[in-house]
Design an enzyme around this catalytic site. Structure first.
Site, PDB file in Angstrom:
ATOM      1  N   ASN A   6       0.753  -1.382   0.056  1.00 11.03           N
ATOM      2  CA  ASN A   6      -0.084   0.049  -0.242  1.00 11.03           C
ATOM      3  C   ASN A   6       0.920   1.257   0.038  1.00 11.03           C
ATOM      4  O   ASN A   6       0.302   2.331   0.273  1.00 11.03           O
ATOM      5  CB  ASN A   6      -1.135  -0.104   1.315  1.00 11.03           C
ATOM      6  CG  ASN A   6      -0.118  -0.013   2.440  1.00 11.03           C
ATOM      7  OD1 ASN A   6       0.998  -0.090   2.381  1.00 11.03           O
ATOM      8  ND2 ASN A   6      -1.056   0.101   3.602  1.00 11.03           N
TER       9      ASN A   6
ATOM     10  N   SER B   2      -7.783  11.943  -0.386  1.00 15.91           N
ATOM     11  CA  SER B   2      -6.996  12.183   1.005  1.00 15.91           C
ATOM     12  C   SER B   2      -7.551  13.272   1.754  1.00 15.91           C
ATOM     13  O   SER B   2      -8.011  14.015   1.280  1.00 15.91           O
ATOM     14  CB  SER B   2      -5.536  11.910   0.857  1.00 15.91           C
ATOM     15  OG  SER B   2      -5.127  10.521  -0.100  1.00 15.91           O
TER      16      SER B   2
ATOM     17  N   HIS C 153      -5.366   6.357  10.303  1.00 12.97           N
ATOM     18  CA  HIS C 153      -4.200   6.318   9.510  1.00 12.97           C
ATOM     19  C   HIS C 153      -4.465   6.276   7.973  1.00 12.97           C
ATOM     20  O   HIS C 153      -3.540   6.300   7.232  1.00 12.97           O
ATOM     21  CB  HIS C 153      -3.248   5.400   9.815  1.00 12.97           C
ATOM     22  CG  HIS C 153      -3.266   4.208   9.159  1.00 12.97           C
ATOM     23  ND1 HIS C 153      -4.541   3.312   9.359  1.00 12.97           N
ATOM     24  CD2 HIS C 153      -2.328   3.388   8.668  1.00 12.97           C
ATOM     25  CE1 HIS C 153      -4.296   2.225   8.670  1.00 12.97           C
ATOM     26  NE2 HIS C 153      -3.122   2.385   8.318  1.00 12.97           N
ATOM     27  N   GLY C 154      -5.958   6.166   7.477  1.00 16.88           N
ATOM     28  CA  GLY C 154      -6.375   6.108   6.251  1.00 16.88           C
ATOM     29  C   GLY C 154      -7.570   5.413   6.367  1.00 16.88           C
ATOM     30  O   GLY C 154      -8.511   5.366   7.152  1.00 16.88           O
TER      31      GLY C 154
END
Length: 472
Positions: free
Chosen positions: A197, A373, A391-392
């Site tokens: 990733n 994002s 974190h994502g």
């Protein structure tokens, strides 16, 4: 699995499990995605003695020994350190650089293709390709972080100051416990992307009107082209983890300590094994922040090749989301583990790097390929979760399941293939990176909604992808 669910409001849930309490921050839609196996993993983690706090962010999903998306805290005085709650890619994290370009400057696909080609020239993306920086002394890097780099690789002072930490100090004598081959492997990987990733993504910015003033202080503007980088400690961190997971596991066997999950390992902070791991973990954090720095240095060279030698790319911020760090909370030193969790400190917090003491630092949250994002800022209320946020997006399904359930056509639609707004990638075939498609991940907008609703952080800017570089 038996659990008692308490709702504290504002997307804050508390699950009382057999071995302790788990805090969970998620909206109702995300909450329903958590299966019993996620809670079972938390219950295993809560067997570690003297735990002070444990939580999941909304992107939490199964990992090895511990879920990604975990924050777990112990007192430094009598607590434990767990490599399983640090993660295998020690120091993995995010970095963002800004530019003076507007998205219209790179709207032409040929320009973006040229940028991708140039970036691949300066940043090795193939696992079998060695570093472009073999003149850098890796031992200096793991001992001193960014301060161990030759001056020619430091464009300006800002590249040292706009980072969560430029140098993690520790007892260097612990390095003698690592096998000599680690230097050989690490020397060839400094400034390389890695696969999975990890990525380099060219994005453009949409500012949240509520935070226009803050965004301006950070040097952000609407339509601005930025570069987001996601990578970690590569072979150095991998070998530190493998070597000392074995050491701690053997010590646990000798101590007569066991748990239902053999992948969950831990040791008292004060033990020889705990101290060895912590010191060597810091060496991996130094490698990780320097690796992202050197990737960014290569990206800057690529942009200069396309846009001229006067092109500058200031650092917005660099931060980690896999580590254990000594922090002061509740008036005492604590070891805060974050595995797939991002620290988001609010304005004025004493742990902020000086450059962001006044405003709070940018918290960098990547989406998945083809989705937005986010750049966020922490809030005072984040104290309830030790200032940890997501974190994502967090995986929704395994790589194997993704390949079985998602078609290349679906992936192409997500990447807007054939349209003027196509998100370009460096791979000739999307089939080769199908397991990284957006459908493999949770809905990042729901993840962010969970964090904002929990009053842990706010969105300063949304970042939309224009081109992505993935490793192979």
């Amino acid at each position: 699995m038996t659990k008692q669910h308490t709702r504290h409001g504002n997307n804050h849930h508390e699950m009382t499990l057999a071995n302790g309490r788990l805090h969970l921050f998620a909206n109702e839609e995300i909450l329903q995605t958590f299966g019993d196996n996620v809670y079972e993993m938390a219950n295993n983690n809560l067997q570690i003695p003297r735990n002070q706090y444990m939580s999941y962010t909304p992107d939490a999903h199964l990992g090895i020994g511990t879920c990604i998306g975990t924050t777990a805290v112990w007192n430094m005085k009598d607590g434990c350190v767990s490599p399983s709650i640090v993660g295998s890619d020690i120091g993995c994290g995010m970095r963002v650089h800004t530019t003076s370009l507007h998205k219209r400057d790179i709207q032409d696909k040929d320009i973006r293709r040229a940028l991708i080609k140039a970036i691949e020239k300066y940043v090795p993306t193939n696992e079998r390709t060695n570093s472009n920086y073999e003149d850098i002394d890796v031992m200096n890097v793991v001992q001193h972080g960014l301060k161990g780099l030759p001056e020619k690789y430091i464009p300006n002072e800002q590249w040292l100051t706009h980072v969560e930490q430029s140098n993690f100090t520790y007892d260097h004598s612990y390095l003698n416990q690592l096998p000599p081959k680690i230097l050989k492997y690490a020397r060839g990987q400094l400034g390389t992307l890695g696969n999975g990733n990890h990525f380099i993504e060219i994005q453009y910015v949409e500012i949240n009107e509520k935070y226009e003033s803050l965004a301006a202080k950070w040097g952000l503007f609407n339509g601005q082209v930025i570069v987001m980088i996601h990578s970690g400690s590569r072979a150095w961190g991998g070998m530190v983890g493998r070597e000392h997971n074995k050491v701690i596991k053997e010590a646990m066997d000798q101590w007569g300590v066991s748990n239902p999950d053999p992948n969950l390992i831990y040791a008292p902070i004060a033990s020889q094994e705990g101290q060895t791991y912590l010191n060597l973990m810091y060496s991996a954090l130094n490698f990780a922040v320097t690796n992202r720095h050197m990737i960014a240095f290569g990206v800057r060279e690529a942009f200069r090749e396309i846009f001229g030698a006067g092109m500058e790319m200031p650092v917005l911020y660099d931060l980690m989301h896999n580590y254990a760090l000594k922090e002061f909370h509740r008036n005492q030193p604590m070891l805060v583990h974050r595995k797939g969790a991002t620290r988001a400190l609010p304005a004025g917090h004493f742990l902020n790097t000086p450059a962001y003491k006044e405003t709070g630092h940018p918290a960098l949250i990547p989406g998945s390929m083809g989705t937005s994002s986010y750049i966020m800022v922490g809030k005072e209320e984040g104290l309830k979760n030790f200032y940890s946020i997501c974190h994502g997006a967090g995986r929704a399904r395994s790589r194997k399941a993704t390949k079985l359930l998602v078609t290349v056509d679906q992936f192409q639609q997500s990447m807007k293939v054939g349209s003027d707004d196509e998100i370009l990638v460096n791979h000739r075939s999307l089939q080769t990176i199908l397991d990284e498609c957006p459908q493999a991940y949770k809905d990042v907008d729901q993840i962010i909604d969970s964090i904002v609703g929990a009053s842990l952080a706010d969105v300063v800017a949304k970042c939309k992808p224009m081109a992505a570089i993935k490793g192979s």
